[in-house]
Design a protein around this motif. Structure first.
Motif, PDB file in Angstrom:
ATOM      1  N   ASP A  27      46.875   0.126  24.797  1.00 33.01           N
ATOM      2  CA  ASP A  27      47.255   0.884  23.597  1.00 33.01           C
ATOM      3  C   ASP A  27      46.626   0.224  22.367  1.00 33.01           C
ATOM      4  OD1 ASP A  27      49.180   1.364  21.167  1.00 33.01           O
ATOM      5  OD2 ASP A  27      49.690   2.939  22.613  1.00 33.01           O
ATOM      6  N   PRO A  28      45.968   0.991  21.480  1.00 34.24           N
ATOM      7  CA  PRO A  28      45.274   0.395  20.332  1.00 34.24           C
ATOM      8  C   PRO A  28      46.201  -0.357  19.378  1.00 34.24           C
ATOM      9  CG  PRO A  28      45.387   2.792  20.131  1.00 34.24           C
ATOM     10  CD  PRO A  28      45.799   2.465  21.528  1.00 34.24           C
ATOM     11  N   PHE A  29      47.479  -0.047  19.368  1.00 33.07           N
ATOM     12  CA  PHE A  29      48.443  -0.730  18.515  1.00 33.07           C
ATOM     13  C   PHE A  29      49.172  -1.841  19.276  1.00 33.07           C
ATOM     14  CE2 PHE A  29      52.966  -0.685  16.909  1.00 33.07           C
ATOM     15  CZ  PHE A  29      52.738  -1.465  15.788  1.00 33.07           C
ATOM     16  N   LEU A  30      49.692  -1.498  20.445  1.00 35.43           N
ATOM     17  CA  LEU A  30      50.543  -2.442  21.175  1.00 35.43           C
ATOM     18  C   LEU A  30      49.763  -3.626  21.757  1.00 35.43           C
ATOM     19  CD1 LEU A  30      52.836   0.088  23.087  1.00 35.43           C
ATOM     20  CD2 LEU A  30      53.337  -1.147  20.966  1.00 35.43           C
ATOM     21  N   LYS A  31      48.504  -3.430  22.080  1.00 37.71           N
ATOM     22  CA  LYS A  31      47.766  -4.503  22.744  1.00 37.71           C
ATOM     23  C   LYS A  31      47.600  -5.733  21.862  1.00 37.71           C
ATOM     24  CE  LYS A  31      43.103  -2.829  21.534  1.00 37.71           C
ATOM     25  NZ  LYS A  31      41.826  -2.367  22.113  1.00 37.71           N
ATOM     26  N   PHE A  32      47.704  -5.545  20.540  1.00 39.44           N
ATOM     27  CA  PHE A  32      47.546  -6.676  19.637  1.00 39.44           C
ATOM     28  C   PHE A  32      48.885  -7.321  19.240  1.00 39.44           C
ATOM     29  CE2 PHE A  32      43.556  -4.281  18.427  1.00 39.44           C
ATOM     30  CZ  PHE A  32      42.718  -5.145  19.125  1.00 39.44           C
ATOM     31  N   HIS A  33      49.997  -6.723  19.694  1.00 35.34           N
ATOM     32  CA  HIS A  33      51.293  -7.288  19.317  1.00 35.34           C
ATOM     33  C   HIS A  33      51.557  -8.539  20.144  1.00 35.34           C
ATOM     34  CE1 HIS A  33      55.626  -7.705  18.551  1.00 35.34           C
ATOM     35  NE2 HIS A  33      55.418  -6.933  17.486  1.00 35.34           N
ATOM     36  N   PRO A  34      51.951  -9.659  19.513  1.00 32.96           N
ATOM     37  CA  PRO A  34      52.048 -10.941  20.230  1.00 32.96           C
ATOM     38  C   PRO A  34      53.162 -10.997  21.261  1.00 32.96           C
ATOM     39  CG  PRO A  34      52.871 -11.164  17.984  1.00 32.96           C
ATOM     40  CD  PRO A  34      52.230  -9.820  18.070  1.00 32.96           C
ATOM     41  N   SER A  35      54.120 -10.029  21.266  1.00 29.45           N
ATOM     42  CA  SER A  35      55.231 -10.105  22.216  1.00 29.45           C
ATOM     43  C   SER A  35      54.961  -9.354  23.516  1.00 29.45           C
ATOM     44  CB  SER A  35      56.518  -9.562  21.586  1.00 29.45           C
ATOM     45  OG  SER A  35      56.415  -8.178  21.358  1.00 29.45           O
ATOM     46  N   THR A  36      53.954  -8.490  23.546  1.00 32.12           N
ATOM     47  CA  THR A  36      53.753  -7.690  24.756  1.00 32.12           C
ATOM     48  C   THR A  36      53.371  -8.561  25.951  1.00 32.12           C
ATOM     49  OG1 THR A  36      51.478  -7.259  24.039  1.00 32.12           O
ATOM     50  CG2 THR A  36      53.137  -5.584  23.521  1.00 32.12           C
ATOM     51  N   GLY A  37      52.496  -9.555  25.756  1.00 27.55           N
ATOM     52  CA  GLY A  37      52.108 -10.431  26.860  1.00 27.55           C
ATOM     53  C   GLY A  37      53.231 -11.315  27.361  1.00 27.55           C
ATOM     54  N   PRO A  38      53.842 -12.150  26.477  1.00 29.56           N
ATOM     55  CA  PRO A  38      54.915 -13.042  26.915  1.00 29.56           C
ATOM     56  C   PRO A  38      56.108 -12.313  27.526  1.00 29.56           C
ATOM     57  CG  PRO A  38      54.088 -13.705  24.754  1.00 29.56           C
ATOM     58  CD  PRO A  38      53.443 -12.400  25.079  1.00 29.56           C
ATOM     59  N   TRP A  39      56.382 -11.120  27.063  1.00 32.48           N
ATOM     60  CA  TRP A  39      57.524 -10.368  27.592  1.00 32.48           C
ATOM     61  C   TRP A  39      57.159  -9.563  28.833  1.00 32.48           C
ATOM     62  CZ3 TRP A  39      62.604  -8.972  25.656  1.00 32.48           C
ATOM     63  CH2 TRP A  39      63.067  -9.832  24.652  1.00 32.48           C
ATOM     64  N   GLY A  40      55.922  -9.501  29.165  1.00 29.36           N
ATOM     65  CA  GLY A  40      55.522  -8.689  30.318  1.00 29.36           C
ATOM     66  C   GLY A  40      55.699  -7.210  30.070  1.00 29.36           C
ATOM     67  N   ILE A  41      55.486  -6.792  28.832  1.00 29.19           N
ATOM     68  CA  ILE A  41      55.661  -5.381  28.481  1.00 29.19           C
ATOM     69  C   ILE A  41      54.382  -4.616  28.819  1.00 29.19           C
ATOM     70  CG2 ILE A  41      56.056  -3.774  26.592  1.00 29.19           C
ATOM     71  CD1 ILE A  41      57.611  -5.974  25.165  1.00 29.19           C
ATOM     72  N   VAL A  42      54.516  -3.659  29.712  1.00 30.06           N
ATOM     73  CA  VAL A  42      53.381  -2.807  30.044  1.00 30.06           C
ATOM     74  C   VAL A  42      53.711  -1.360  29.681  1.00 30.06           C
ATOM     75  CG1 VAL A  42      51.828  -1.989  31.844  1.00 30.06           C
ATOM     76  CG2 VAL A  42      52.625  -4.375  31.862  1.00 30.06           C
ATOM     77  N   ALA A  43      54.702  -0.784  30.355  1.00 30.22           N
ATOM     78  CA  ALA A  43      55.145   0.570  30.005  1.00 30.22           C
ATOM     79  C   ALA A  43      56.487   0.462  29.271  1.00 30.22           C
ATOM     80  CB  ALA A  43      55.289   1.422  31.263  1.00 30.22           C
ATOM     81  N   LEU A  44      56.658   1.258  28.244  1.00 29.34           N
ATOM     82  CA  LEU A  44      57.903   1.162  27.481  1.00 29.34           C
ATOM     83  C   LEU A  44      58.215   2.459  26.747  1.00 29.34           C
ATOM     84  CD1 LEU A  44      57.348  -0.883  24.183  1.00 29.34           C
ATOM     85  CD2 LEU A  44      55.487   0.055  25.554  1.00 29.34           C
ATOM     86  N   ILE A  45      59.526   2.669  26.537  1.00 31.75           N
ATOM     87  CA  ILE A  45      60.028   3.743  25.680  1.00 31.75           C
ATOM     88  C   ILE A  45      60.972   3.085  24.691  1.00 31.75           C
ATOM     89  CG2 ILE A  45      61.362   5.873  25.518  1.00 31.75           C
ATOM     90  CD1 ILE A  45      60.600   6.499  28.402  1.00 31.75           C
ATOM     91  N   VAL A  46      60.655   3.192  23.404  1.00 28.75           N
ATOM     92  CA  VAL A  46      61.496   2.609  22.354  1.00 28.75           C
ATOM     93  C   VAL A  46      61.896   3.738  21.411  1.00 28.75           C
ATOM     94  CG1 VAL A  46      61.691   0.863  20.555  1.00 28.75           C
ATOM     95  CG2 VAL A  46      60.195   0.454  22.524  1.00 28.75           C
ATOM     96  N   LEU A  47      63.190   4.087  21.409  1.00 29.80           N
ATOM     97  CA  LEU A  47      63.682   5.184  20.572  1.00 29.80           C
ATOM     98  C   LEU A  47      64.546   4.630  19.446  1.00 29.80           C
ATOM     99  CD1 LEU A  47      64.678   7.833  23.282  1.00 29.80           C
ATOM    100  CD2 LEU A  47      62.484   7.501  22.132  1.00 29.80           C
ATOM    101  N   PRO A  48      64.314   5.083  18.211  1.00 35.85           N
ATOM    102  CA  PRO A  48      65.101   4.579  17.075  1.00 35.85           C
ATOM    103  C   PRO A  48      66.532   5.119  17.084  1.00 35.85           C
ATOM    104  CG  PRO A  48      63.609   6.308  16.341  1.00 35.85           C
ATOM    105  CD  PRO A  48      63.288   6.056  17.791  1.00 35.85           C
ATOM    106  N   LEU A  49      67.468   4.291  16.637  1.00 43.66           N
ATOM    107  CA  LEU A  49      68.858   4.700  16.435  1.00 43.66           C
ATOM    108  C   LEU A  49      68.986   5.111  14.975  1.00 43.66           C
ATOM    109  CD1 LEU A  49      70.634   1.743  18.296  1.00 43.66           C
ATOM    110  CD2 LEU A  49      70.154   4.032  19.201  1.00 43.66           C
TER     111      LEU A  49
END
Length: 418
Positions: free
Chosen positions: A113-135
């Motif tokens: 993902d052009p945005f998520l791939k640069f976020h520093p938490s995706t690698g350490p957390w093992g985040i590959v597929a995700l759904i994040v919905l705002p409350l």
């Protein structure tokens, strides 16, 4: 925060807009109003996190609140250490902060993902597929997120998204209900404080006025018409004092509290007869009292009087002019029954269920020339229940309107057995 690469224009714009929302004082106040930050786990939210994990078959689900400094994990399924213990994440490491404009984050492959791939938490957390919905609360403020995370590439189905949206809506329903309950409690406390202050402040001058009127009556007893004038003034002040007490008791009833009683031996027949006799001065030749049996009982005489006074005066106000109002007393075993029946337009069936609610007036009462606060009938029910009894009503064109009060001869024994 610093991304691990150069963001494209759209991604950079998103981060800047969300960063401005991060410290919005209205949003932060909305989070404080939830009273959830730094609170223990609650089954109401953990249940939804478990349900999301089971329905979507994912190893990690999280409900978070996002304030200006950190992300707080209120509920989760599968959260690893040390986050499961600390339940917080510094805001610079938070991915959920980028939903603060109200847009979700959904990806089947974060590393691509052009945005998520640069976020520093995706690698350490093992985040590959995700759904994040705002409350999002009713005022449009994003309080946090509900998310699910898969450590492998996954194409989310329409069903997956529907499940997450429905569970997110359930979280917001819980939060909104809590918010409404808190507001109702605050309103109740404010109303109780106001009424207590009002009744105290009004009673003092009323008492002073009554004493002054009585003193003038004694000093000038020899003057014509003084005693009748003093009697009228005293009677009006007594009526105002009863209205204050009605308001105070109605507030207690609405708060789910019982009306205070001063129990003693009394004769219900005598109380009813005296009350009707006094009301006959205002409504002459209207009341017909029918009595069967002896009505010595343990009760609050003033409370009984208030019941009769409210029911009889209401019947006189809203019944057909000139028609008799039947007041009946009878007894069965250890209970007595008081009935007040009048003829006139019946009460609508849908209003019979709410007629005893505080500050409620029927449509016909509202449309009539008679003024009122909607306190009389709630007080009747409250006083009956405080005695261990009950109040009910029936109304139809053929039989008229009949209010029935059933009371035990000894309320103490009834309340102890309840």
């Amino acid at each position: 925060m610093k991304f691990l690469g150069e963001l494209d224009e759209a991604s950079l714009g998103r981060t800047q807009r969300c960063n401005r929302r991060l410290t919005d004082p209205n949003r932060l106040q909305a989070i404080r109003d939830t009273r959830l930050m730094d609170t223990p786990r609650e089954e109401a939210f953990d249940r939804l996190a478990r349900l999301a994990a089971q329905l979507l078959n994912v190893p990690l689900t999280i409900m978070s609140l996002v304030d200006a400094d950190r992300q707080f994990f209120k509920a989760d399924f599968g959260l690893p250490s040390p986050f499961r213990e600390t339940r917080t994440l510094p805001i610079d490491a938070s991915l959920c902060r980028y939903t603060l404009e109200g847009d979700p984050i959904i990806s089947s492959n974060a590393p691509a993902d052009p945005f998520l791939k640069f976020h520093p938490s995706t690698g350490p957390w093992g985040i590959v597929a995700l759904i994040v919905l705002p409350l999002i609360n009713p005022d449009g403020h994003v309080l946090g997120t509900f998310c699910c995370i898969q450590p492998t590439v996954r194409e989310w189905s329409a069903q997956d998204l529907t499940v997450m949206k429905e569970l997110t809506a359930s979280i917001m329903t819980e939060l909104n209900l809590r918010d409404q309950l808190q507001k109702l409690k605050a309103e109740q406390n404010l109303r109780d404080t106001f009424i207590a202050a009002l009744t105290h402040d009004l009673r003092t001058p009323l008492t002073a006025a009554k004493l002054s009127a009585q003193l003038l009556g004694r000093r000038h007893a020899d003057l014509p018409n003084v005693q009748s004038s003093v009697s009228r003034v005293t009677s009006s002040l007594d009526h105002a004092e009863r209205m204050i007490q009605n308001l105070l008791d109605a507030s207690r009833i609405k708060a789910g509290k019982r009306v205070g009683l001063e129990l003693g031996e009394c004769d219900l027949h005598a109380v009813v007869a005296q009350t009707l006799d006094e009301l006959a001065a205002v409504y002459p030749e209207r009341f017909v009292l029918k009595v069967q049996g002896v009505f010595k009982m343990r009760a609050d005489p003033l409370g009984l009087r208030r019941i009769v006074e409210n029911l009889a005066s209401n019947a006189a106000k809203y019944s057909a002019p000139g028609t008799p109002i039947e007041v009946r007393l009878d007894r069965s075993g250890n209970q007595v029954r008081l009935q007040v029946r009048n003829q006139g337009n019946p009460i609508a069936a849908e209003e019979l269920h709410t007629i005893f609610e505080p500050f409620h007036r029927t449509r016909s009462a509202t449309e009539s020339a008679q003024k009122g606060w909607g306190l009389g009938l709630p007080l009747v029910r409250g006083l009956a229940e405080a005695h261990g009894g009950k109040a009910s009503v029936t109304s139809c064109a053929e039989d008229g309107t009949c209010f029935t009060i059933t009371l035990p001869l000894d309320p103490a024994s009834r309340l102890l057995s309840a």
